[in-house]
Design a protein around this motif. Structure first.
Motif, mmCIF file in Angstrom:
data_model
loop_
_atom_site.group_PDB
_atom_site.id
_atom_site.type_symbol
_atom_site.label_atom_id
_atom_site.label_comp_id
_atom_site.label_asym_id
_atom_site.label_seq_id
_atom_site.Cartn_x
_atom_site.Cartn_y
_atom_site.Cartn_z
ATOM 1 N N LEU A 3 51.901 25.243 27.146
ATOM 2 C CA LEU A 3 51.340 26.520 27.571
ATOM 3 C C LEU A 3 52.315 27.280 28.447
ATOM 4 C CD1 LEU A 3 47.784 25.255 28.557
ATOM 5 C CD2 LEU A 3 48.361 26.565 26.503
ATOM 6 N N LEU A 4 52.088 28.566 28.590
ATOM 7 C CA LEU A 4 52.843 29.374 29.532
ATOM 8 C C LEU A 4 52.626 28.859 30.950
ATOM 9 C CD1 LEU A 4 51.916 32.901 28.146
ATOM 10 C CD2 LEU A 4 54.177 31.827 27.991
ATOM 11 N N ASN A 5 53.687 28.808 31.719
ATOM 12 C CA ASN A 5 53.527 28.473 33.135
ATOM 13 C C ASN A 5 52.695 29.560 33.804
ATOM 14 O OD1 ASN A 5 54.242 26.912 35.550
ATOM 15 N ND2 ASN A 5 55.327 28.759 36.155
ATOM 16 N N HIS A 6 51.816 29.143 34.708
ATOM 17 C CA HIS A 6 50.920 30.113 35.307
ATOM 18 C C HIS A 6 50.490 29.657 36.689
ATOM 19 C CE1 HIS A 6 48.355 27.070 33.422
ATOM 20 N NE2 HIS A 6 47.421 27.391 34.318
ATOM 21 N N ARG A 7 49.894 30.578 37.415
ATOM 22 C CA ARG A 7 49.309 30.278 38.721
ATOM 23 C C ARG A 7 47.931 30.914 38.763
ATOM 24 N NH1 ARG A 7 51.847 31.543 44.771
ATOM 25 N NH2 ARG A 7 50.003 30.854 45.939
ATOM 26 N N ALA A 8 46.925 30.126 39.140
ATOM 27 C CA ALA A 8 45.553 30.609 39.234
ATOM 28 C C ALA A 8 45.140 30.687 40.698
ATOM 29 C CB ALA A 8 44.604 29.685 38.475
ATOM 30 N N GLU A 9 44.492 31.793 41.044
ATOM 31 C CA GLU A 9 44.030 32.015 42.408
ATOM 32 C C GLU A 9 42.640 32.622 42.370
ATOM 33 O OE1 GLU A 9 47.734 33.810 44.680
ATOM 34 O OE2 GLU A 9 47.821 34.256 42.534
ATOM 35 N N GLY A 10 41.841 32.348 43.400
ATOM 36 C CA GLY A 10 40.523 32.944 43.516
ATOM 37 C C GLY A 10 39.434 32.027 43.014
ATOM 38 N N PRO A 11 38.170 32.386 43.261
ATOM 39 C CA PRO A 11 37.035 31.540 42.873
ATOM 40 C C PRO A 11 36.942 31.384 41.364
ATOM 41 C CG PRO A 11 36.369 33.303 44.397
ATOM 42 C CD PRO A 11 37.744 33.624 43.947
ATOM 43 N N SER A 12 36.678 30.169 40.904
ATOM 44 C CA SER A 12 36.580 29.935 39.461
ATOM 45 C C SER A 12 35.382 30.644 38.849
ATOM 46 C CB SER A 12 36.486 28.430 39.183
ATOM 47 O OG SER A 12 35.348 27.873 39.824
ATOM 48 N N SER A 13 34.385 31.003 39.666
ATOM 49 C CA SER A 13 33.205 31.697 39.153
ATOM 50 C C SER A 13 33.363 33.211 39.128
ATOM 51 C CB SER A 13 31.988 31.349 40.024
ATOM 52 O OG SER A 13 32.208 31.759 41.367
ATOM 53 N N ALA A 14 34.470 33.719 39.685
ATOM 54 C CA ALA A 14 34.680 35.162 39.753
ATOM 55 C C ALA A 14 35.144 35.703 38.398
ATOM 56 C CB ALA A 14 35.703 35.495 40.834
ATOM 57 N N PRO A 15 35.011 37.010 38.158
ATOM 58 C CA PRO A 15 35.488 37.588 36.895
ATOM 59 C C PRO A 15 36.978 37.333 36.718
ATOM 60 C CG PRO A 15 34.150 39.173 38.108
ATOM 61 C CD PRO A 15 34.386 38.022 39.038
ATOM 62 N N PRO A 35 47.210 37.904 45.673
ATOM 63 C CA PRO A 35 46.318 37.315 46.687
ATOM 64 C C PRO A 35 45.166 38.230 47.081
ATOM 65 C CG PRO A 35 48.615 36.891 47.237
ATOM 66 C CD PRO A 35 48.617 37.875 46.106
ATOM 67 N N GLU A 36 45.411 39.526 47.144
ATOM 68 C CA GLU A 36 44.345 40.461 47.486
ATOM 69 C C GLU A 36 43.324 40.575 46.343
ATOM 70 O OE1 GLU A 36 43.783 42.054 50.349
ATOM 71 O OE2 GLU A 36 45.455 40.930 51.206
ATOM 72 N N LEU A 37 43.806 40.628 45.105
ATOM 73 C CA LEU A 37 42.894 40.709 43.969
ATOM 74 C C LEU A 37 42.060 39.440 43.824
ATOM 75 C CD1 LEU A 37 45.220 42.340 41.285
ATOM 76 C CD2 LEU A 37 43.348 43.442 42.527
ATOM 77 N N SER A 38 42.606 38.303 44.273
ATOM 78 C CA SER A 38 41.903 37.029 44.116
ATOM 79 C C SER A 38 40.709 36.901 45.038
ATOM 80 C CB SER A 38 42.872 35.860 44.347
ATOM 81 O OG SER A 38 43.250 35.775 45.704
ATOM 82 N N ILE A 39 40.520 37.831 45.957
ATOM 83 C CA ILE A 39 39.320 37.816 46.795
ATOM 84 C C ILE A 39 38.075 38.044 45.940
ATOM 85 C CG2 ILE A 39 38.094 39.044 48.648
ATOM 86 C CD1 ILE A 39 40.854 39.638 49.866
ATOM 87 N N SER A 40 38.205 38.881 44.934
ATOM 88 C CA SER A 40 37.047 39.214 44.096
ATOM 89 C C SER A 40 37.198 38.779 42.644
ATOM 90 C CB SER A 40 36.803 40.726 44.131
ATOM 91 O OG SER A 40 37.957 41.433 43.696
ATOM 92 N N HIS A 41 38.374 38.229 42.267
ATOM 93 C CA HIS A 41 38.618 37.855 40.881
ATOM 94 C C HIS A 41 39.267 36.473 40.774
ATOM 95 C CE1 HIS A 41 37.987 42.156 40.327
ATOM 96 N NE2 HIS A 41 37.819 41.924 39.047
#
Length: 372
Positions: A3-15, A35-41
């Motif tokens: 897979l493409l290398n990636h980084r996931a941030e934010g709640p898993s239940s968020a959009p 990091p700012e977008l990961s507050i809600s996504h």
């Protein structure tokens, strides 16, 4: 599958929101924004093949933007993400346009940043690919600042990523840009679309974003003074402001549908009870359940009401059932049709569950008819 290398941030239940990079960069391009977008996504940013941590072998000579889009979809599938918002810069933006045209069912929104529906024809990219295959990336990396940023601004990490990219993979990405031209398909894009242009961008000037904005129904165009090609790195606050307004459309659209289906009185009561503790959950419901699922045109609202009634009976959520019996009436179901749905649940969810459901529905329908 690699897979493409990636980084996931934010709640898993968020959009979910996927962020795509520009040619020659890594997902570090989004360091000041993600990091700012990961507050809600649930933010997932990814690296192009041969860039950052992604394997060079994921792409071959003669590749297309469609090939890169396929890698993004494979990444989303591996993370259990069916529909997602998408924002991409330059080549990453081209991937987003391809997804919106060829896989519209996967996107909930699209933001195209410092990108284009075409990249000035094939010849410049064929020449760059040949140069990189012959001489490597050192020379191109030396003048990256002039192509990427306005003024004396630079991001050493991104320049280093450019220098360290795999030449063959970089050249294959050039092949993809050479073959890319979606101008005749732009009018087919139906997801909410934001275009962000850097006023100082020499690679994809504002005219390229205006061309997309003029062709995509309902698209919004934002031009950023002082921004060049890598706007998320040079002007992160301006990009954040544009993305937040764009992504917030899901919540406002969802709130409108929520009111249409459940009624103003119910929604107003829910809003009045909202506290700082429950605010994010209420936003999640409006954005995801009502802004994405209930607005999906694949099923009618009548059909969604029948499915929802069945699910609520199956799980014994009778307070919610009462609310959705009222919603089913607003969505056009007759009392007889609601009764038929509940009778179906007696067979597949059990008689006791259906018995309670009939009692709840009878009370609500009587209230609705004014006979209670």
């Amino acid at each position: 599958m690699t897979l493409l290398n990636h980084r996931a941030e934010g709640p898993s239940s968020a959009p979910p929101l996927l962020l795509g990079p520009s040619l020659g960069t890594s997902y570090a391009l989004w360091d000041e924004v993600a990091p700012e977008l990961s507050i809600s996504h649930r933010v997932v940013r990814w690296d192009l093949p041969g860039h950052g941590g992604s394997a060079a072998g994921l792409i071959k000579a003669g590749a297309t933007v469609g090939d890169l889009a396929g890698l993004v979809l494979a990444l989303a599938d591996s993370l259990g993400i069916e529909r997602f918002g998408y924002a991409g810069v330059s080549l990453g933006g081209a991937v987003g346009l391809h997804l919106a045209v060829h896989h519209p069912e996967r996107l909930s929104s699209l933001a195209v940043i410092c990108s284009s529906a075409h990249f000035n024809g094939s010849r410049p990219w064929e020449e760059r690919a040949a140069l990189v295959r012959r001489e490597g990336l050192a020379a191109l990396a030396e003048n990256a600042d002039a192509r990427w940023f306005a003024g004396d601004f630079t991001v050493p990490r991104l320049v280093r990523d450019h220098r360290d990219a795999d030449p063959e993979a970089y050249a294959a990405c050039c092949d993809a840009l050479a073959a890319f031209d979606l101008r005749d398909r732009l009018a087919e894009i139906a997801v909410p679309t934001l275009l962000v242009a850097g006023r100082e961008d020499p690679a994809t000037p504002p005219s390229h974003l205006r061309e997309i904005a003029d062709a995509v129904p309902g698209a919004t165009l934002v031009e950023l003074p002082g921004a060049s090609h890598l706007a998320p790195a040079q002007c992160p606050e301006a990009v954040l402001t544009a993305l937040r307004a764009h992504l917030g459309q899901g919540a406002s659209r969802g709130m409108a549908v929520r009111r249409e289906v459940l009624g103003d009185a119910h929604v107003d009561r829910a809003q009045d009870r909202q506290t700082p503790f429950t605010a994010r959950f209420q936003d999640f419901i409006s954005r995801y359940a009502w802004g994405e699922i209930w607005t999906d045109p694949t099923l009618s609202r009548r059909e969604r009401s029948m499915i929802t009634l069945t699910a609520l009976v199956a799980h014994g959520h009778y307070d919610e059932l009462a609310m959705h019996v009222r919603a089913a009436r607003r969505n056009g179901l007759t009392p007889e049709e609601i009764g038929a749905v509940l009778l179906q649940t007696a067979v597949y969810c059990g008689v006791p569950a259906a018995n309670s459901a009939f009692a709840t529905a009878q009370r609500v329908l009587a209230e609705e008819d004014g006979t209670s």
